[in-house]
Design a protein around this motif. Structure first.
Motif, mmCIF file in Angstrom:
data_model
loop_
_atom_site.group_PDB
_atom_site.id
_atom_site.type_symbol
_atom_site.label_atom_id
_atom_site.label_comp_id
_atom_site.label_asym_id
_atom_site.label_seq_id
_atom_site.Cartn_x
_atom_site.Cartn_y
_atom_site.Cartn_z
ATOM 1 N N SER A 65 0.788 -1.250 -0.408
ATOM 2 C CA SER A 65 -0.109 0.180 0.307
ATOM 3 C C SER A 65 0.784 1.087 0.245
ATOM 4 O O SER A 65 1.742 1.330 0.835
ATOM 5 C CB SER A 65 -1.032 -0.093 1.123
ATOM 6 O OG SER A 65 -1.685 0.970 1.238
ATOM 7 N N PRO A 66 0.361 1.920 -0.703
ATOM 8 C CA PRO A 66 0.954 3.576 -0.458
ATOM 9 C C PRO A 66 1.186 3.832 0.828
ATOM 10 O O PRO A 66 0.879 3.772 1.542
ATOM 11 C CB PRO A 66 0.713 4.637 -1.632
ATOM 12 C CG PRO A 66 -0.834 3.693 -2.048
ATOM 13 C CD PRO A 66 -0.597 2.535 -1.295
ATOM 14 N N ALA A 67 2.898 4.808 0.690
ATOM 15 C CA ALA A 67 3.484 5.142 1.886
ATOM 16 C C ALA A 67 2.308 6.261 2.506
ATOM 17 O O ALA A 67 2.015 7.165 1.558
ATOM 18 C CB ALA A 67 4.617 5.111 2.009
ATOM 19 N N PRO A 68 2.471 6.678 3.701
ATOM 20 C CA PRO A 68 1.734 7.199 3.896
ATOM 21 C C PRO A 68 2.329 9.256 3.035
ATOM 22 O O PRO A 68 3.337 9.675 2.606
ATOM 23 C CB PRO A 68 2.174 8.241 5.338
ATOM 24 C CG PRO A 68 2.345 6.942 6.133
ATOM 25 C CD PRO A 68 2.819 6.232 4.597
ATOM 26 N N MET A 69 1.325 9.681 2.787
ATOM 27 C CA MET A 69 1.390 11.673 1.837
ATOM 28 C C MET A 69 3.013 12.461 2.872
ATOM 29 O O MET A 69 2.099 12.143 4.408
ATOM 30 C CB MET A 69 0.558 12.392 1.601
ATOM 31 C CG MET A 69 -0.052 11.414 0.213
ATOM 32 S SD MET A 69 -1.376 12.481 0.032
ATOM 33 C CE MET A 69 -2.155 13.375 1.362
ATOM 34 N N PRO A 70 4.153 12.759 3.368
ATOM 35 C CA PRO A 70 4.286 14.267 3.266
ATOM 36 C C PRO A 70 3.286 15.250 4.114
ATOM 37 O O PRO A 70 2.687 15.176 3.090
ATOM 38 C CB PRO A 70 5.813 14.770 2.025
ATOM 39 C CG PRO A 70 4.763 13.728 1.275
ATOM 40 C CD PRO A 70 3.618 13.423 1.194
ATOM 41 N N THR A 71 3.814 16.040 5.103
ATOM 42 C CA THR A 71 2.598 16.633 5.693
ATOM 43 C C THR A 71 2.355 17.544 4.792
ATOM 44 O O THR A 71 1.497 18.360 5.275
ATOM 45 C CB THR A 71 2.882 17.146 6.795
ATOM 46 O OG1 THR A 71 4.378 17.751 6.852
ATOM 47 C CG2 THR A 71 3.121 15.507 7.780
ATOM 48 N N ASP A 72 3.058 18.580 3.737
ATOM 49 C CA ASP A 72 3.521 19.639 3.111
ATOM 50 C C ASP A 72 2.400 19.704 1.951
ATOM 51 O O ASP A 72 2.227 20.546 1.203
ATOM 52 C CB ASP A 72 4.793 20.378 2.925
ATOM 53 C CG ASP A 72 6.029 18.502 2.230
ATOM 54 O OD1 ASP A 72 5.323 18.166 2.383
ATOM 55 O OD2 ASP A 72 6.302 19.322 2.212
ATOM 56 N N VAL A 167 1.780 15.930 12.941
ATOM 57 C CA VAL A 167 1.145 14.539 14.246
ATOM 58 C C VAL A 167 2.384 13.931 13.708
ATOM 59 O O VAL A 167 2.634 13.596 12.528
ATOM 60 C CB VAL A 167 -0.373 14.717 13.566
ATOM 61 C CG1 VAL A 167 -0.307 13.351 13.960
ATOM 62 C CG2 VAL A 167 -1.512 15.674 14.305
ATOM 63 N N GLU A 168 2.747 12.765 14.097
ATOM 64 C CA GLU A 168 3.230 11.558 13.824
ATOM 65 C C GLU A 168 2.559 10.086 15.042
ATOM 66 O O GLU A 168 1.990 11.142 16.259
ATOM 67 C CB GLU A 168 4.254 11.800 14.575
ATOM 68 C CG GLU A 168 5.050 11.864 15.631
ATOM 69 C CD GLU A 168 6.500 13.039 15.988
ATOM 70 O OE1 GLU A 168 7.376 13.625 15.327
ATOM 71 O OE2 GLU A 168 7.440 12.131 16.686
ATOM 72 N N ALA A 178 2.218 11.579 10.158
ATOM 73 C CA ALA A 178 0.707 11.875 9.538
ATOM 74 C C ALA A 178 0.953 12.912 8.217
ATOM 75 O O ALA A 178 1.333 13.853 8.623
ATOM 76 C CB ALA A 178 -0.103 12.397 10.259
ATOM 77 N N SER A 179 -0.024 12.823 6.850
ATOM 78 C CA SER A 179 -0.941 13.763 6.251
ATOM 79 C C SER A 179 -1.520 14.834 6.969
ATOM 80 O O SER A 179 -2.355 13.812 8.196
ATOM 81 C CB SER A 179 -1.083 13.141 5.582
ATOM 82 O OG SER A 179 -0.321 12.376 4.480
ATOM 83 N N THR A 180 -1.854 15.722 7.018
ATOM 84 C CA THR A 180 -2.478 17.058 7.714
ATOM 85 C C THR A 180 -3.157 17.829 7.185
ATOM 86 O O THR A 180 -2.530 17.785 5.983
ATOM 87 C CB THR A 180 -1.436 17.470 9.487
ATOM 88 O OG1 THR A 180 -0.757 18.838 7.768
ATOM 89 C CG2 THR A 180 -0.733 16.638 10.009
ATOM 90 N N MET A 191 -6.358 18.220 10.958
ATOM 91 C CA MET A 191 -7.099 16.497 11.003
ATOM 92 C C MET A 191 -6.184 15.833 10.538
ATOM 93 O O MET A 191 -4.682 16.555 9.087
ATOM 94 C CB MET A 191 -8.368 16.802 9.352
ATOM 95 C CG MET A 191 -8.868 15.158 8.979
ATOM 96 S SD MET A 191 -9.582 15.927 7.331
ATOM 97 C CE MET A 191 -11.059 16.192 7.836
ATOM 98 N N PHE A 192 -5.591 14.620 10.742
ATOM 99 C CA PHE A 192 -4.743 14.326 10.426
ATOM 100 C C PHE A 192 -5.127 12.359 9.527
ATOM 101 O O PHE A 192 -6.182 12.094 10.252
ATOM 102 C CB PHE A 192 -3.567 14.018 11.138
ATOM 103 C CG PHE A 192 -3.828 12.945 12.143
ATOM 104 C CD1 PHE A 192 -4.022 11.676 12.742
ATOM 105 C CD2 PHE A 192 -4.582 14.001 13.576
ATOM 106 C CE1 PHE A 192 -4.474 11.165 13.634
ATOM 107 C CE2 PHE A 192 -5.213 13.130 14.887
ATOM 108 C CZ PHE A 192 -4.972 10.880 14.690
ATOM 109 N N TRP A 193 -4.036 11.979 9.287
ATOM 110 C CA TRP A 193 -4.748 10.519 8.212
ATOM 111 C C TRP A 193 -2.917 9.662 8.424
ATOM 112 O O TRP A 193 -1.494 10.556 7.660
ATOM 113 C CB TRP A 193 -4.946 10.284 7.046
ATOM 114 C CG TRP A 193 -4.455 10.605 5.595
ATOM 115 C CD1 TRP A 193 -3.520 10.656 5.370
ATOM 116 C CD2 TRP A 193 -5.235 12.519 5.831
ATOM 117 N NE1 TRP A 193 -3.714 11.080 4.187
ATOM 118 C CE2 TRP A 193 -4.599 13.021 4.567
ATOM 119 C CE3 TRP A 193 -6.343 12.737 6.523
ATOM 120 C CZ2 TRP A 193 -4.339 13.717 4.132
ATOM 121 C CZ3 TRP A 193 -5.658 14.360 5.827
ATOM 122 C CH2 TRP A 193 -5.198 14.661 4.609
#
Length: 383
Positions: A65-72, A167-168, A178-180, A191-193
């Motif tokens: 599955s794809p890695a989390p997106m960078p927060t920016d 968020v981490e 986390a992506s925010t 919001m985060f995921w």
């Protein structure tokens, strides 16, 4: 309005150590106290399953599955699929770049009570809501929601009560950012995921199994810690039951012909602990097409009176039929409108599906006992 899961948890807490009979009002009042106690981190007012199948498992490092997106990375907006039982969300529905099985995982801000929720978008563009939701609480996480992504990882999501927070999550010996995204109109919330490895939260309703090892940290400018959280709740109970459910009880026929053809019918499937109520179209020749799941139910159903939310279906020749669910001591349940109908679930007759044409928006309904005394009412707007 309160969800089945909120009322279930309130019922458990309120009944502990109590010797007198619990009323509907007691349970709803307990749900209100519980919602406030967890910092408005209550569950979303969706009709969602109250138990998840399976057991908690320890997961290794993430798979394909794809890695989390960078927060920016800017979050993008996807179209909202309307659902008459709940208004469109106050905030945009956002792509996450993550999948659960072969469906895209999305998040959104519903409203000030139901907070941040998640869903899955299938190949046809339909949005399936996941159970649960968490509203912002100043300076804290509240409950973090979690889904097994079916690719060897976990997706955690929620909201922290401060603007612009990073968020981490630390789990399984590693830390992942986390992506925010901000929530329009809610200035003090982020919001985060995030996708992670480590140990999963127990499925809702499970009483044993390993505890999750994830610790969530929110940071402000310069890396200062704003808050931490460890409370995780699974939101994929209905997804877990897909493909393993068995029919439970008899079908319910309404006699109403849908705009796309076929009679509007309802049926139930699930296991010994939980069930899902479905709405579909019966062509009368042996083919039934599911329209949507309309409720997740404990077995036996909790006798909480009217379940929150309603569903509306278009009829042939114009007009709509509105559908609700009730579980309790009533002998009859009737919704406002021009024509009315209801039927009991044969597996658990205390639960009734009821419907009416021309019910208006919002509809109202009344439940009466065998002597004609009113035992409950609803406008589907208040708990």
């Amino acid at each position: 309005m309160y969800t089945t899961e909120e009322l279930r948890r309130a019922l458990t807490e309120e009944a502990e150590g109590r010797t007198t009979r619990l009323t509907h009002a007691d349970i709803r009042a307990a749900a209100a106290r519980r919602r406030w106690r967890i910092g408005l981190g209550g569950l979303a007012a969706l009709l969602v399953p109250v138990l998840a199948a399976g057991a908690a498992v320890a997961l290794g490092p993430g798979g394909p599955s794809p890695a989390p997106m960078p927060t920016d990375r800017p979050a993008t907006v996807v179209p909202w699929v309307p659902d008459p039982s709940l208004p469109p969300p106050a905030g945009p529905v956002r792509h996450t770049g993550l999948n659960v099985g072969d469906q895209e995982f999305v998040v959104w801000y519903q409203d000030e009570i139901n907070g941040v929720s998640g869903g899955l978008i299938d190949a046809g563009g339909r949005t399936r809501r996941l159970e649960g939701g968490v509203a912002p609480a100043p300076g804290r996480f509240g409950t973090v929601l979690e889904v097994d992504d079916r690719h060897g990882g976990l997706i955690d999501y929620g909201v922290f009560g401060a603007a612009g927070a990073g968020v981490e999550v630390t789990a399984g010996g590693s830390t992942t950012a986390a992506s925010t995204a901000p929530i329009p109109g809610v200035p003090d919330a982020t919001m985060f995921w995030v996708r992670r490895g480590g140990v999963a939260a127990r499925p809702t309703g499970a009483v044993d199994g390993p505890s999750p090892d994830a610790v969530f940290t929110a940071r402000g400018p310069g890396g200062a810690v704003l808050g931490t959280g460890t409370d995780i709740q699974r939101s994929d109970g209905g997804v877990n039951r897909d493909g393993t459910a068995r029919p439970i009880g008899e079908w319910i026929h309404t006699g109403h012909t849908l705009s796309g053809g076929g009679e509007l019918v309802f049926w139930f499937d699930g296991d010994d602990r939980a069930a899902t109520a479905h709405a579909g179209s019966d062509d009368g020749a042996g083919t039934v097409t599911e329209l949507k799941p309309i409720a997740g139910l404990h077995r036996p159903p909790f006798a909480i009176g009217f379940y929150g939310g309603y569903n509306t279906f278009d009829l042939a020749g114009g007009g709509t039929v509105t559908v609700g669910i009730y579980a309790g001591p009533a002998a009859t349940v009737e919704m406002s409108g021009r024509t009315h109908g209801s039927a009991a679930w044969t597996a658990h007759p205390e639960l009734r599906i009821f419907w009416a044409t021309g019910a208006g928006t919002p509809p109202t309904a009344v439940a009466e006992d065998g002597s004609g005394h009113v035992v409950d009412t609803t406008d589907f707007q208040q708990p």
